[in-house]
Structures are given as structure tokens and as C-alpha cells.
Design an enzyme around this catalytic site. Structure first.
Site, PDB file in Angstrom:
ATOM      1  N   HIS A   1       2.393   2.843   1.442  1.00  0.00           N
ATOM      2  CA  HIS A   1       3.206   4.016   0.825  1.00  0.00           C
ATOM      3  C   HIS A   1       2.738   5.150   1.144  1.00  0.00           C
ATOM      4  O   HIS A   1       1.599   5.396   0.779  1.00  0.00           O
ATOM      5  CB  HIS A   1       3.483   3.691  -0.681  1.00  0.00           C
ATOM      6  CG  HIS A   1       4.217   2.627  -0.961  1.00  0.00           C
ATOM      7  ND1 HIS A   1       3.961   1.584  -2.174  1.00  0.00           N
ATOM      8  CD2 HIS A   1       5.455   2.082  -0.417  1.00  0.00           C
ATOM      9  CE1 HIS A   1       4.897   0.638  -2.137  1.00  0.00           C
ATOM     10  NE2 HIS A   1       5.588   0.755  -1.399  1.00  0.00           N
TER      11      HIS A   1
ATOM     12  N   GLU B   1       0.783   7.971  -1.082  1.00  0.00           N
ATOM     13  CA  GLU B   1      -0.333   7.506  -1.753  1.00  0.00           C
ATOM     14  C   GLU B   1      -1.688   7.886  -1.032  1.00  0.00           C
ATOM     15  O   GLU B   1      -2.479   6.938  -0.905  1.00  0.00           O
ATOM     16  CB  GLU B   1      -0.155   6.087  -2.147  1.00  0.00           C
ATOM     17  CG  GLU B   1       1.178   5.893  -3.229  1.00  0.00           C
ATOM     18  CD  GLU B   1       1.613   4.372  -3.113  1.00  0.00           C
ATOM     19  OE1 GLU B   1       0.675   3.472  -2.642  1.00  0.00           O
ATOM     20  OE2 GLU B   1       2.645   4.376  -3.744  1.00  0.00           O
TER      21      GLU B   1
ATOM     22  N   ARG C   1       7.867   7.968   0.523  1.00  0.00           N
ATOM     23  CA  ARG C   1       7.156   6.561   0.064  1.00  0.00           C
ATOM     24  C   ARG C   1       7.392   5.660   1.259  1.00  0.00           C
ATOM     25  O   ARG C   1       6.637   4.742   1.550  1.00  0.00           O
ATOM     26  CB  ARG C   1       7.656   6.136  -1.082  1.00  0.00           C
ATOM     27  CG  ARG C   1       7.450   4.823  -1.471  1.00  0.00           C
ATOM     28  CD  ARG C   1       7.933   4.343  -2.749  1.00  0.00           C
ATOM     29  NE  ARG C   1       8.351   3.026  -2.990  1.00  0.00           N
ATOM     30  CZ  ARG C   1       7.392   2.210  -3.629  1.00  0.00           C
ATOM     31  NH1 ARG C   1       6.262   2.826  -4.423  1.00  0.00           N
ATOM     32  NH2 ARG C   1       7.377   1.035  -3.869  1.00  0.00           N
TER      33      ARG C   1
ATOM     34  N   HIS D   1      -2.738   1.023  -3.236  1.00  0.00           N
ATOM     35  CA  HIS D   1      -1.628   1.730  -3.728  1.00  0.00           C
ATOM     36  C   HIS D   1      -2.265   2.772  -4.656  1.00  0.00           C
ATOM     37  O   HIS D   1      -3.423   2.827  -5.185  1.00  0.00           O
ATOM     38  CB  HIS D   1      -0.524   1.232  -4.340  1.00  0.00           C
ATOM     39  CG  HIS D   1       0.194   0.163  -3.597  1.00  0.00           C
ATOM     40  ND1 HIS D   1       1.439   0.336  -3.197  1.00  0.00           N
ATOM     41  CD2 HIS D   1      -0.170  -0.953  -3.346  1.00  0.00           C
ATOM     42  CE1 HIS D   1       1.904  -0.675  -2.622  1.00  0.00           C
ATOM     43  NE2 HIS D   1       1.030  -1.574  -2.850  1.00  0.00           N
TER      44      HIS D   1
ATOM     45  N   GLU E   1      -3.650  -0.395  -7.750  1.00  0.00           N
ATOM     46  CA  GLU E   1      -3.503   0.997  -8.044  1.00  0.00           C
ATOM     47  C   GLU E   1      -4.538   1.744  -8.429  1.00  0.00           C
ATOM     48  O   GLU E   1      -5.343   1.601  -9.397  1.00  0.00           O
ATOM     49  CB  GLU E   1      -2.302   0.925  -9.198  1.00  0.00           C
ATOM     50  CG  GLU E   1      -1.195   0.094  -9.095  1.00  0.00           C
ATOM     51  CD  GLU E   1      -0.006   0.825  -8.248  1.00  0.00           C
ATOM     52  OE1 GLU E   1      -0.265   2.044  -7.646  1.00  0.00           O
ATOM     53  OE2 GLU E   1       1.108   0.184  -8.193  1.00  0.00           O
TER      54      GLU E   1
HETATM   55  N1  ING Z   1       3.327   0.513  -6.740  1.00  0.00           N
HETATM   56  C1  ING Z   1       3.606  -1.014  -6.328  1.00  0.00           C
HETATM   57  C2  ING Z   1       4.866  -0.918  -5.544  1.00  0.00           C
HETATM   58  O1  ING Z   1       5.234  -1.359  -4.550  1.00  0.00           O
HETATM   59  C3  ING Z   1       3.418  -3.286  -6.634  1.00  0.00           C
HETATM   60  C4  ING Z   1       3.344  -1.904  -7.363  1.00  0.00           C
HETATM   61  C5  ING Z   1       2.025  -3.992  -5.949  1.00  0.00           C
HETATM   62  C6  ING Z   1       4.607  -4.040  -6.723  1.00  0.00           C
HETATM   63  C7  ING Z   1       2.438  -5.166  -5.577  1.00  0.00           C
HETATM   64  C8  ING Z   1       4.645  -5.269  -6.275  1.00  0.00           C
HETATM   65  C9  ING Z   1       3.364  -5.814  -5.608  1.00  0.00           C
HETATM   66  O2  ING Z   1       5.836  -0.605  -6.437  1.00  0.00           O
HETATM   67  C10 ING Z   1       3.166   1.634  -6.151  1.00  0.00           C
HETATM   68  N2  ING Z   1       2.699   2.565  -6.517  1.00  0.00           N
HETATM   69  O3  ING Z   1       3.869   1.592  -4.962  1.00  0.00           O
HETATM   70 ZN    ZN Z   2       2.503   2.211  -3.511  1.00  0.00          ZN
END
Ligand code: ING
Ligand code: ZN
Length: 310
Positions: A70, A73, A128, A198, A273
Site C-alpha cells: 500500500h 504506508e 493506497r 503494512h 501492521e
Molecule cells: N491493513 C490491511 C489491509 O489490507 C490486512 C489489513 C492485512 C487485511 C492482511 C487482510 C490481510 O486492509 C492496511 N493498513 O492496509
Molecule cells: Zn496496508
């Protein structure tokens, strides 16, 4: 002196700077590092990754980590870059690092979503997604963490091209994602761990994302999260939570870790995260890059030792 040592690890860097850092690092550690072209982007950029390997002969189990899936980030590529430098500069000096590199090969993809990352530097800091065209004029990109062929576009993904969690026209519609998936599948005889970085929230998560149900390997996966976080918190006391993705953050389908675990059979598949818990969010001050790099490096070492004992 080498470019790898002169690079300012305490700042955020543009795509060009990161690309130069990769080349400088390869030159500084030619016996340990190979750069390879793993993917390419919608806008035509080359997506390079690095392999860290102390011997080219024997096939070792491998750990993969990627940053910047993303675009906004920024702490994710920065942390991945810092950890890469830590592995390289500590090899043959620090006994733990030496042991890990004698046991595992490491693949590093510093910036997965290169088009998006460039866009956050030039146009929109909070972008994003990828930058591909959609059927809606004025709406661009699909979410590269909703585009994998794992319960594609079920719960927690959007069919609206204007949304931030748009899944794309079909699974693997995003060339960046498709080519990385091809590489992971092709090398799944050696890759034992896939870690997808992330920000933000401070969470160390394992599958599934698409459902609240836990997979059969949940306990062994979550024990790996605990091993990582015990090591992480020892350094500065930073607190992370752990668990399955859907119960720890939210339900999200078509994500990378659901696919690496389910289809590529990579048991130790994690989504992390990084810092912080929301005070600065995506705009994490650069003063926190090195602390994040240091503690996350401890986590990776803790996880590697855990995997080794399984
Ligand atoms: N969070 C992730 C996202 O893609 C995630 C959380 C990780 C979801 C892995 C599913 C699998 O939404 C961020 N901040 O992008
Ligand atoms: Zn992310």
C-alpha cells in the site's frame, strides 16, 4: 566506503533513491546479495527484489518479506530497508544473524506497489492502491491486497472502482500482484515464511482474512507471532497485538497472506501492521524509522528461531 553505509536510514526515500540503494547494497555485499526482477508495474516500472544468501549452492528454506504493498504506508518500505541493511551489516559479526543466514535465505521486496508509491511522493500522499485504469473515468487503481485469488472479492472488499478496497476486475488483474504471486508459487518448495508489511496499528497477524474461522494451523502460526512479539517488545517495550486477521483487524478477502498460505502452502504467512497506534498514522515521523527497524528486526529474528525449532 559504500553507498549502503551512506544511505540515510532515518529518512523516507523516493523510489529512485530506493532503487539506487538496492544497487549500492548489491555492490557493497556482492557475495550476499543478488538483485532480480520479480515483477513490473502497470505504468511500466521494473519491480526488483533482493535475495540474501550466504551460499549459492545448497537450497535453504527461505523467508520472504515485502514492503509498500500500500502506497501511503511509508514506514513499511523504510522498515524493510533497515532490516535488510541490518542482516547484511551484521552477518559474520553478530552470532544470531550469522546463524539465521546460515539457515535461511531471505527474499526482500522493498516496494511492491511502485506506481502507487511514486504517486504518494508526487501527487497524493495518502494514495493506497495501484494506478491502473478502471471502468470509471476519474477512478484509478485496485487494492493490491484484495486482488489475490483467495476468496476473491468476498467480504471486506469492494466492487466499486472508486473505493480504496476495490478488488479489481478479476483476481490477479493487477500485473504487480500477478507476477509476484507467480514467483512465490514457483519458489514455494523453499519459501517457508511470507511476511507482508503494512501500517499502522501494531498488529502481527496470521490467516484467515476472509473469514473469522481459524485455519487448522492457527496455533502454530500464532505461536510464531508470539515469538516475534516477545523479541520485538524487549527492545523498547512497544506493544503489538496478535491473532487471526479477521478477528484482530477486520474481515478482508483476496489478501496476499490468505493466498500464500492456502495456495502456495507457505505455513508461516503473516501480515504485520507496523507503528504507530494512530497518533500519526500513515504520517509517522521519520524519527521512528530506525526504532521501528530495530524492533521489527528483533521480531524477524525471534520468528526465524521459532521456525527453526519447529
Ligand atoms: N491493513 C490491511 C489491509 O489490507 C490486512 C489489513 C492485512 C487485511 C492482511 C487482510 C490481510 O486492509 C492496511 N493498513 O492496509
Ligand atoms: Zn496496508
Amino acid at each position: 566506503d559504500s553507498g549502503a553505509d551512506e544511505f540515510d536510514y532515518g529518512k523516507y526515500h523516493t523510489l529512485d533513491e530506493i532503487s539506487n540503494w538496492m544497487n549500492d547494497t548489491q555492490k557493497a555485499y556482492p557475495k550476499l546479495v543478488t538483485i532480480f526482477n520479480v515483477s513490473r508495474s502497470y505504468e511500466g516500472r521494473t519491480i526488483n527484489a533482493m535475495k540474501i544468501s550466504v551460499s549459492s549452492s545448497s537450497k535453504k528454506p527461505a523467508i520472504w518479506f515485502d514492503g509498500g504493498i500500500h502506497a501511503r504506508e511509508w514506514i513499511s518500505p523504510a522498515t524493510v530497508i533497515y532490516m535488510t541493511y541490518s542482516f547484511l551489516s551484521k552477518y559474520s559479526i553478530d552470532p544470531d544473524v550469522t546463524k539465521i543466514l546460515e539457515t535461511f535465505d531471505i527474499y526482500v521486496l522493498p516496494v511492491f506497489n511502485v506506481d502507487g508509491y511514486e504517486y504518494t511522493w508526487t501527487k497524493d500522499r495518502l494514495w493506497r492502491k495501484t494506478r491502473s485504469k478502471t471502468k470509471v473515468s476519474g477512478c484509478f487503481g485496485a487494492d493490491p491486497n484484495r486482488n489475490w485469488d483467495a476468496h476473491f472479492c468476498e467480504n471486506g472488499a469492494s466492487k466499486d472502482p472508486c473505493d480504496d478496497t476495490y478488488c479489481g476486475i478479476k483476481a490477479f488483474s493487477e500485473i504487480e500482484v500477478k507476477l509476484v504471486a507467480d514467483f512465490l508459487l514457483k519458489n514455494n518448495d523453499t519459501i517457508v515464511s511470507y511476511i507482508n508489511f503494512h501500517s499502522y496499528s501494531q498488529l502481527w497477524m496470521s490467516p484467515w482474512g476472509y473469514t473469522n474461522k481459524k485455519p487448522k494451523d492457527f496455533q502454530v502460526q500464532d505461536n510464531g507471532s508470539v515469538a516475534a512479539l516477545n523479541a520485538l517488545s524487549k527492545l523498547f517495550g512497544t506493544k503489538y497485538e496478535h491473532g487471526n486477521i479477521a478477528s484482530t483487524i477486520y474481515v478482508a478477502s483476496g489478501s496476499s497472506v490468505d493466498w500464500t498460505y492456502d495456495t502456495a502452502n507457505i505455513l508461516y504467512s503473516y501480515a504485520v501492521e507496523l507503528r504507530d497506534q494512530g497518533k500519526h498514522g500513515f504520517l509517522l515521523p521519520p524519527e521512528q524509522i530506525i526504532p521501528s527497524g530495530l524492533e521489527t528486526f528483533e521480531a524477524i529474528k525471534g520468528l526465524a528461531f521459532y521456525i527453526q525449532t519447529q
